[in-house]
Design a protein around this motif. Structure first.
Motif, PDB file in Angstrom:
ATOM      1  N   LEU A 154     -11.255  35.379 -69.347  1.00 17.50           N
ATOM      2  CA  LEU A 154     -11.362  36.422 -70.364  1.00 17.50           C
ATOM      3  C   LEU A 154     -11.283  35.819 -71.764  1.00 17.50           C
ATOM      4  N   VAL A 155     -10.384  34.861 -71.944  1.00 15.61           N
ATOM      5  CA  VAL A 155     -10.282  34.186 -73.240  1.00 15.61           C
ATOM      6  C   VAL A 155     -11.585  33.452 -73.541  1.00 15.61           C
ATOM      7  N   ASP A 156     -12.093  32.713 -72.566  1.00 20.92           N
ATOM      8  CA  ASP A 156     -13.358  31.996 -72.757  1.00 20.92           C
ATOM      9  C   ASP A 156     -14.475  32.948 -73.160  1.00 20.92           C
ATOM     10  N   SER A 157     -14.578  34.068 -72.453  1.00 29.10           N
ATOM     11  CA  SER A 157     -15.648  35.030 -72.729  1.00 29.10           C
ATOM     12  C   SER A 157     -15.489  35.662 -74.105  1.00 29.10           C
ATOM     13  N   ALA A 158     -14.270  36.071 -74.432  1.00 29.64           N
ATOM     14  CA  ALA A 158     -14.030  36.714 -75.728  1.00 29.64           C
ATOM     15  C   ALA A 158     -14.340  35.771 -76.882  1.00 29.64           C
ATOM     16  N   LEU A 159     -13.893  34.523 -76.776  1.00 33.45           N
ATOM     17  CA  LEU A 159     -14.153  33.548 -77.838  1.00 33.45           C
ATOM     18  C   LEU A 159     -15.652  33.264 -77.963  1.00 33.45           C
ATOM     19  N   ALA A 160     -16.332  33.153 -76.808  1.00 32.65           N
ATOM     20  CA  ALA A 160     -17.770  32.876 -76.833  1.00 32.65           C
ATOM     21  C   ALA A 160     -18.551  34.007 -77.487  1.00 32.65           C
ATOM     22  N   ARG A 161     -18.008  35.224 -77.423  1.00 34.40           N
ATOM     23  CA  ARG A 161     -18.687  36.382 -78.007  1.00 34.40           C
ATOM     24  C   ARG A 161     -18.204  36.662 -79.425  1.00 34.40           C
ATOM     25  N   GLY A 162     -17.401  35.751 -79.983  1.00 32.37           N
ATOM     26  CA  GLY A 162     -17.036  35.836 -81.386  1.00 32.37           C
ATOM     27  C   GLY A 162     -15.812  36.659 -81.705  1.00 32.37           C
ATOM     28  N   HIS A 163     -15.001  36.964 -80.703  1.00 32.63           N
ATOM     29  CA  HIS A 163     -13.817  37.783 -80.945  1.00 32.63           C
ATOM     30  C   HIS A 163     -12.598  36.922 -81.261  1.00 32.63           C
ATOM     31  N   GLU A 164     -11.605  37.549 -81.860  1.00 30.37           N
ATOM     32  CA  GLU A 164     -10.329  36.888 -82.130  1.00 30.37           C
ATOM     33  C   GLU A 164      -9.350  37.276 -81.028  1.00 30.37           C
ATOM     34  N   VAL A 165      -8.675  36.288 -80.469  1.00 32.33           N
ATOM     35  CA  VAL A 165      -7.796  36.530 -79.323  1.00 32.33           C
ATOM     36  C   VAL A 165      -6.361  36.146 -79.662  1.00 32.33           C
ATOM     37  N   THR A 166      -5.433  36.989 -79.235  1.00 23.55           N
ATOM     38  CA  THR A 166      -4.006  36.678 -79.282  1.00 23.55           C
ATOM     39  C   THR A 166      -3.476  36.757 -77.858  1.00 23.55           C
ATOM     40  N   LEU A 167      -2.689  35.769 -77.468  1.00 24.97           N
ATOM     41  CA  LEU A 167      -2.079  35.770 -76.145  1.00 24.97           C
ATOM     42  C   LEU A 167      -0.601  36.114 -76.262  1.00 24.97           C
ATOM     43  N   PHE A 168      -0.122  36.865 -75.284  1.00 24.30           N
ATOM     44  CA  PHE A 168       1.317  37.122 -75.175  1.00 24.30           C
ATOM     45  C   PHE A 168       1.742  36.742 -73.764  1.00 24.30           C
ATOM     46  N   ASN A 169       2.525  35.689 -73.659  1.00 24.23           N
ATOM     47  CA  ASN A 169       2.977  35.234 -72.343  1.00 24.23           C
ATOM     48  C   ASN A 169       4.249  34.405 -72.503  1.00 24.23           C
ATOM     49  N   ARG A 170       4.768  33.949 -71.365  1.00 23.71           N
ATOM     50  CA  ARG A 170       6.028  33.203 -71.379  1.00 23.71           C
ATOM     51  C   ARG A 170       5.842  31.723 -71.669  1.00 23.71           C
ATOM     52  N   GLY A 171       4.597  31.280 -71.747  1.00 26.46           N
ATOM     53  CA  GLY A 171       4.334  29.876 -72.035  1.00 26.46           C
ATOM     54  C   GLY A 171       4.626  28.949 -70.869  1.00 26.46           C
TER      55      GLY A 171
END
Length: 331
Positions: A16-33
């Motif tokens: 999903l991150v790959d697809s969103a970035l490829a389509r020009g969107h800005e992504v923020t992740l929220f996780n435990r790392g």
């Protein structure tokens, strides 16, 4: 668009991150790392636990066009996330499962088919029996709160590179190894799979179009059989594999389990005939597209070959177990 992803570094989240970035969107992740923490150094990551740290998202003075909840399994936790984020996200996309359906004996299950229920809706033990009904309650928590701003995706078996479950990966790797390969029931058994990259692109497209409601998302757009899937594995790898089909009775007698020992497969009987024949016409009409099966096999095999030789398989038969069963089958 600004997209918040809860998770984002494992399998579907990764793509999903790959697809969103490829389509020009800005992504923020929220996780435990904790899972692949260095996977996306260029992407903003807010560290936290979704059960205890959601205020980190609501106090940063930010807003997102959509959140994608990739890993929600318990209604209490999903309800907490949906409620906490209501003022900072425009839409809530929840990734569910076709396992929500109560009855898989019907061929052509649509999104309006009844979902499973559970007597005690407060239980939080995920089992084969509780998984689907709990996912259905998660869906309800999202749609009740967000209404037309809620989006639910019900994937079938997700396959392709980076799959941690090994459920599909077992077959390309095993067939590539060649020799006698044990397979379940018969080549005509129907199977449904969706390449993780096709699914990710579809989800991002739905968010772009501000879609709402529920979508079955599996594939392909024709009835795929287990025999055809294994033949694709042979052709891609150039293998000399000889597929040996085991009867359901033989498997029962020798405790060969569906979905785990023989991944992708469930018995093609009256009770399960709809499980791998779920209707996806709504998603196809909305833009779900499918790459060629050979491409999925090739890329999965290439990725699997980069893993350590001592990789501990989570699905499929161990070689020694397969040899034992082959001797019994030959006898």
């Amino acid at each position: 668009m600004n997209i918040l992803i809860l998770g984002g570094t494992k399998f579907l989240g990764h793509h999903l991150v790959d697809s969103a970035l490829a389509r020009g969107h800005e992504v923020t992740l929220f996780n435990r790392g904790k899972t692949n923490p260095n996977l996306f150094p260029q992407v903003e990551t807010i560290l936290g636990d979704r059960e205890h740290d959601l205020e980190k998202l609501t106090q940063v003075g930010r807003a997102w066009d959509s959140v994608i909840d990739v890993a929600g399994y318990l209604p209490r936790i999903v309800r907490l996330s949906a409620t906490s984020l209501e003022r900072v996200v425009g839409r809530y996309a929840f990734i569910s499962s076709i396992s929500v359906y109560a009855d898989t004996s019907k061929i052509g299950i649509t999104e309006s088919h009844p979902v499973g229920k559970i007597e005690d809706e407060t239980i939080e033990e995920i089992t084969g029996e509780s998984y689907g009904p709990l996912k259905a309650l998660c869906e309800k928590a999202v749609l009740d709160l967000y209404g037309e701003r809620g989006l639910v995706i019900r994937p079938g078996l997700i396959v392709g590179p980076n799959d941690p479950t090994d459920r599909f990966t077992y077959w390309p790797v095993r067939v590539a190894r060649g020799g006698d390969v044990l397979a379940p029931e018969k080549p005509e058994v129907a199977v449904q799979i969706v390449d993780v990259r096709d699914l990710a692109d579809f989800i991002i497209q739905l968010i772009e179009e501000k879609a709402s409601g529920i979508y079955n998302a599996t594939g392909p757009d024709y009835e795929l059989t287990l025999g055809a899937m294994l033949e694709a594995c042979k052709q891609v790898s150039g293998s000399d594999a000889n597929i040996r089909w085991m009867s359901v009775d033989f498997m029962k007698q020798n405790k060969v389990e569906e979905w785990s020992d023989m991944p992708v497969w469930v018995p093609d009987n009256e009770e399960n005939q709809g499980f791998s024949r779920v209707a996806v016409s709504k998603a196809i009409k909305a833009g779900l597209k499918f790459r060629a099966l050979a491409e999925t096999v090739r890329d999965t095999l290439a990725w699997a070959n980069t893993r350590p030789a001592d990789h501990e398989w989570r699905a499929g038969l161990k070689p020694e177990r397969e040899q034992e069963l082959l001797k019994l089958l030959n006898a």
